[in-house]
Structures are given as C-alpha cells and as structure tokens.
Enzyme design. Sequence first.
Site, PDB file in Angstrom:
ATOM      1  N   SER A   1     -37.181  25.302 -49.902  1.00 30.04           N
ATOM      2  CA  SER A   1     -36.020  25.984 -49.369  1.00 30.04           C
ATOM      3  C   SER A   1     -36.269  26.374 -47.933  1.00 30.04           C
ATOM      4  CB  SER A   1     -35.724  27.247 -50.180  1.00 30.04           C
ATOM      5  OG  SER A   1     -34.931  26.917 -51.261  1.00 30.04           O
TER       6      SER A   1
ATOM      7  N   ASP B   1     -26.097  28.050 -46.502  1.00 30.10           N
ATOM      8  CA  ASP B   1     -27.305  28.790 -46.898  1.00 30.10           C
ATOM      9  C   ASP B   1     -28.344  28.841 -45.764  1.00 30.10           C
ATOM     10  OD1 ASP B   1     -29.345  30.030 -48.279  1.00 30.10           O
ATOM     11  OD2 ASP B   1     -29.145  28.785 -50.072  1.00 30.10           O
TER      12      ASP B   1
ATOM     13  N   HIS C   1     -30.923  32.549 -48.736  1.00 26.89           N
ATOM     14  CA  HIS C   1     -31.573  33.102 -49.930  1.00 26.89           C
ATOM     15  C   HIS C   1     -33.057  33.391 -49.692  1.00 26.89           C
ATOM     16  CE1 HIS C   1     -32.546  28.837 -51.235  1.00 26.89           C
ATOM     17  NE2 HIS C   1     -33.598  29.432 -51.754  1.00 26.89           N
TER      18      HIS C   1
HETATM   19  N1  ARG Z   1     -31.425  27.096 -56.701  1.00 26.34           N
HETATM   20  C1  ARG Z   1     -31.907  27.448 -55.397  1.00 26.34           C
HETATM   21  C2  ARG Z   1     -33.423  27.615 -55.473  1.00 26.34           C
HETATM   22  O1  ARG Z   1     -34.011  27.417 -56.437  1.00 26.34           O
HETATM   23  C3  ARG Z   1     -31.204  28.614 -54.802  1.00 26.34           C
HETATM   24  C4  ARG Z   1     -31.435  29.923 -55.459  1.00 26.34           C
HETATM   25  C5  ARG Z   1     -30.749  31.083 -54.822  1.00 26.34           C
HETATM   26  N2  ARG Z   1     -29.369  31.230 -55.254  1.00 26.34           N
HETATM   27  C6  ARG Z   1     -28.966  31.851 -56.418  1.00 26.34           C
HETATM   28  N3  ARG Z   1     -27.700  31.870 -56.712  1.00 26.34           N
HETATM   29  N4  ARG Z   1     -29.806  32.435 -57.223  1.00 26.34           N
HETATM   30  O2  ARG Z   1     -34.163  28.513 -55.468  1.00 26.34           O
HETATM   31  N1  GLU Z   2     -33.809  26.835 -53.894  1.00 26.09           N
HETATM   32  C1  GLU Z   2     -35.156  26.335 -53.996  1.00 26.09           C
HETATM   33  C2  GLU Z   2     -36.136  27.200 -53.206  1.00 26.09           C
HETATM   34  O1  GLU Z   2     -35.924  28.373 -53.080  1.00 26.09           O
HETATM   35  C3  GLU Z   2     -35.182  24.922 -53.569  1.00 26.09           C
HETATM   36  C4  GLU Z   2     -34.534  24.176 -54.633  1.00 26.09           C
HETATM   37  C5  GLU Z   2     -35.500  23.376 -55.429  1.00 26.09           C
HETATM   38  O2  GLU Z   2     -36.116  23.905 -56.362  1.00 26.09           O
HETATM   39  O3  GLU Z   2     -35.602  22.204 -55.056  1.00 26.09           O
HETATM   40  O4  GLU Z   2     -37.174  26.766 -52.783  1.00 26.09           O
END
Ligand code: ARG
Ligand code: GLU
Length: 713
Positions: free
Chosen positions: A648, A224, A88
Amino acid sequence: MINKTTYHFLFLLSFISFSLQAQNIRMLIPSEIDKSTEAEMKEMGSLLNAKDIYSPDTLSINDAVIQFNGGCTGEIVSPQGLIFTNHHCGYGAIQAHSTFEHNYIKEGFWAKDQKDELPNPGMYVTFVRKITEVTDDVFKGVKENMDENIKKNIIRKNINKLKETLPRKEWQEIDIRPFYAGNKYYAFTIENYKDIRLVGAPPSSIGKFGADTDNWMWPRHTGDFSIFRIYADKNNRPAEYSPDNVPYKTQSYFKISLDGAQPGEFFLVYGFPGRTQEYLPSIAVEKKVEIINPARIEIREKTLEVMDRFMQKNDTVKLKYTAKYARIANYWKKWIGETQGIKKSNAIEKKKAFEKKFLEEAKAQDLDASYQNIFNVFDDLYAQVTDPELARNYFIETFYLNNDLLKRALQLYNLETIYERKGKNAYKEAAEKISKQIASSFSNYDPQVDKEIFKTLLKLYQEKMPEKYLNSELKNKDIDALADQIYENSLLNNPEKIQKLLKRNPKKFIKTIDDDSGYVFAKKIIDTYYKKIAPDYAQLREKINEVQKKYVTGIIQTAGKLPNPDANGTLRVTYGVIEGYEPRDAVYYFPVSHLKGVMEKYIPGDYEFDVPKKLIELYIKKDYEPYSTNGKMPVDFLGSAHTTGGNSGSPAINKEGELIGINFDRVWEGTMSDLFYDKKISRNIMVDIRYVLFIIDKFANAKRLINELHITK
Ligand code: ARG
Ligand code: GLU
C-alpha cells in the site's frame, strides 16, 4: 506475450522441466535484477536498466522508495522530501490531529505552508541504501548434520556479528533477513528518518470513498492518497523531531507523468510487500481454506454482526466503532476472497501435480532419498498442528482483536508477567504504556456493544475450541450470566478504576487484580494459551519450518535456479501490464475507472458513498485540465503486478520510471495470490496519479504542492 516469453526463457536458460507456474518473475530483490530480467522487462516495453532501478553507490529509484511507518510504502516526489502514500496508511496520523472543531478525516487537511505541516510522534520512514547477500557469512560454521538448535545458535551469532561488522555510516543500520525459507540471507543497509510531518489529505469521502463495501473490489473509485514530508537535521541526516529540522533534500525523487498508462502497457511497482507463502505444500493450503480461514471468518462475521446492529441504531456508537469495524472487516473480507480464489484457481490440484513432478525430478536428479517421504512428513505435521493453530486463532481473535475487555485482561496479564520476570522498574515503564493504551481503548468503546461481542465470542469458544484446549471453567458455563456479572463488577470495564490500579505499586496491583472476578476468569484462559496452546503451536511450527526449508532447497535444486522469493517485508520490485480481467463467465472488467463512476455511486449523506460538494461542481463543470484524458477524469486502474499487504502506497511507474499511480489494494477474486498467484485473475489496484494531482490542484487548491512537483507530459 509475457507468458510466451517466459516459457521461452525457462526453456532456454535452464535444465528445468517444470516450474511452479510459468510466468514472469515477481517480487524481485532489487539487487538481483539481472540481464535476463532486464531483457524480459524490455520485451514488455520497459526502457529501464537494472541500474536505474537499483544501484547502491549512486542515486537511483531505490532512493526514492521508502517503507512508511513500518507497514506501508511511500515515494519521494520532490527535491524537498515530499512523500505520497495512501490515505489508509496516513489514517492514524490524520485521525490523531483531528478534533471536534477540525475533523481532518471528514474535511481533509492541507497545510498552507511548510510551517503548518504537522509532526507525528513515533512515525518514521525507512530508506534502503544497499542490499548485500550474506548467506555464506550467516552459515559460516554450520554443518549439515548438526543438531538444529546448535545450527540456529551459530546462525544467530553470525547475524549479530554481521550487524556489527558490515560497513555502514554512523546514522545507518544493518538489518539481516532470511529468504527462501531460510536458504539465503540478505543484509539491508537502512536509514530511518523520524521527523515525518503531515502535509495533506483529502476528506475520507475521497480518500476512503466506498469504504468497506468497495474494499478489495473492482470497479473502484477511491482517491486513496495522503501527503507527508520528511524532515532532517541541518546535515540532511535522520533526527528526532525538532522545530529546527528542515525538509529532507534529495536528487532522487519521482517525476510525475500526465500521460498515464494505457491498457496493454508495461508498469512496475516498487515497495515493501509484507508476506506471501507461495511454496507451502498442498496440505497446508488445504488446511487453511478448509479449516483455519472458515474459523477466522466466522469469528469476525459474528463480531461484525454485533457491531453493525448497534451502529445502525446509534450514531455515537457508529462514530466510535467505524475504524474498528473497518479493521476487522478488512481481513474478514480478504479471507473470504482468498478461500474462494484458491478453489477457483484449482490451486490445490495444481500444487499436488507440482508435488508429484517434484518427486519424480528429485529421484531423477538423485537428491537425498528422504525427499521421497517429504509430503508424508508435511501431512503428518499439518495434521498435528491443526488443533493448536485453530486454538491459537480462537484465542487471538477473541482476546486480542475483537473484544476490548478481554484485551485489557491480556494487557494486565502481560504486565504481571513483566513484573515477575523483570522487576519493578520494567513494571513501572510498562504500566505507563499500558495505561495510555487502555485510556485510548475506552475512548472508542461502548460497554453494551463489547458485552454483546464477549457473549457471542465466548459461546463460540465454548462450542468450537478443540476439546483439549478448552478450559474447564468454560465447559457448561452460562456465558450470559457470566458476562452480566463481569461487565457489572470488573475493573476491566471501569476506566477510572483501571487507571487508578495502574498507578499502584506492583504488589498492590497484583493483589487487586487477583480479587477481580473478571480478571481471575480471563487469567485462567490466558494461562491455557501461554502454557499449552502457544508452546504446542511453536514446537510444531519449528518442525514445519525445518521441513519447509528443506523443501525449498529441493525446489531450488530441481529447478536449477531460484524461484520467486516470498515477500518478507523487504524492498521488492514487481511488474506487469495494465490490464483488466474476467471475474466470472461472460463478465469482463475494464482496467480504468473514471470520475463518472464516483457520481454513479454517489449516495448523499451516506457514510461510504457521499461525495463532497466541491467535487460534484468540478465534475459538472468538467474542470479537469490538464489532468483528464479524452475529456474524462481517470480515478483508479488495474494491473497484473504481484503485490500484497505492505505494498500500500507503493509507486506505480511507467516504462521511463515516471510515477503514474499509487498502489492501494488488490481485487477480491485474486487475493489468494499470497498463497497462489494466478495471472488470470490476480490484479493490483492503483489510484491514477492524475486524479491525485486533480484533487490537490482543483479540489484543494494547494498550488504550492503542485509547484513543488516535477510534472511531465
Ligand atoms: N484492502 C486494503 C488493504 O488491505 C485497504 C484497507 C483499508 N480500507 C478499509 N476499508 N479497511 O489493506
Ligand atoms: N491495502 C493493502 C495494504 O495496506 C494492500 C492491498 C493488498 O493486500 O494487496 O498494504
């Protein structure tokens, strides 16, 4: 065990009688890892010395951790500058290289050779070579009783001077950031490498498996990750893209362990967490979960409902809106989790109890008498800031994030302002940039969907915007009729006309937009934002920040030591134990997921849960070696490290400093950790490095990459 040890420490080492929460140290500044922290890590099983983790003058782990493109983290995994980060995090780049014939998002991408690695204009990575505390230099000349504005001016000048005068090599930069609400400052000696090429990515049915349904959730089965490489000039220094650049050479890269980490074992996450606010007063958290979050959740929920309705009916719309949907859904879902987590962990009551003790302690230690009034001051300021903050959120969500037509209006508005303030040349430059942004906004756009969102959000605006900030144009307005009219006639909904407009000279540009009913309507609301909402908000924020700084000063004084620093986008270390958690009564989540679980979730043809044929074959043949453990293929795992957005792509490493996983998410129940970390339910989610290797090796057959890595067992 961690808790007990920590208690012990606090008890022995200082005269504090309380702490926000007694638990291990988190989001550490790498240069501040002292003997007691090193000892705590060792107690938990670590074999690392503070010097292994950070050392400014010799190569150490900090030289193998990079900030990836300003917002994520990545790690170096070979002597030739190979980087692992999340899928991502690489998504935009992977998407940008995709065409109809070669859809790398759908099919994945594997560069056959170094010469096939794909450049990404604008992408960069940042190394942190050295961290220096510069608090005294930044505050030089600042006196306690000075006017706040004068103080700020002196601080700004000192910072600028330090940026010039601190020693650095010619290809390095100095970045100076406030910590502890402005009580301390640190300087970072950084290097930005600007030629970053795409090397590999799994198909999204692996890299984004489970998509929004599984996002922020456990059990999770996402691979991921994506792979990039740093290129440098022939002296190994940062350089703009050039076909003559060569892979960046380094001695500092992660070895990869095939042993994985067992539940109960120590691990460490090294990366660039974006923002946490653990020292907000209870009133701020209360406002957030009772007023601000619910408003933001409602706005996004309504937007998502509209998108979903159209996406279900029409595949073209689905394709165009998938990424947008995911972006809006990501924080929508997070805020719901955060709000629930604050309630579940009793964060507000715990903060209130802390505040009560803080006052007692401040009195006992004879701190400045005004501390006794500090929470009343907070209460008052937060009561005042609620309306402008709500208004600001309604505006930003509507005009900036959820509706494309209104975003274009905002872009034209900004262009007009640029012309007025900076003149013709600045106008021309900005117009070119905006023209590109708008062209790309039309490529993933459906006017019918956007119009429906416009109607929904402006009705909400009408209904929920604090009275004081609601434009008279919107009061009692028939939004449906207005929308029909604007989407029919305005150039904001016309890709050709708007492009033509952006090529005009500024005078014609202004004349044209001032005649456009859509723009004229939007402009009045944007004006209200810039002339009323934003200044009201900024003024109160400034006051709140001053009080917050004072509060944190008090926390430091009463505790007799520094608390955990909030995240601020700088390099940090956090550590914990591989462990599961109890999301609700009688439910326990194990900390490791397996390929078997991917197959349990498999829905053929589904956009979230499809599984590539090749992966199914590997699963059936159990063709895992040498990456499995006890005949099973691990996929993701959980731990109790304190991470946030920006982490991330961060390396998760074992007690010996070897790579065992890549951080990519947190569990939903624990996302309130940005405001209140609760060791019982806050968990970070990592992809197991063995799954990454298995996909590179067995699924993609990318042996040249496997051969480049340093794999140990
Ligand atoms: N929750 C993760 C982070 O905050 C992954 C986000 C990417 N994935 C998604 N389905 N939007 O950013
Ligand atoms: N998916 C998040 C990021 O893009 C990390 C998840 C979180 O917020 O801990 O940094």
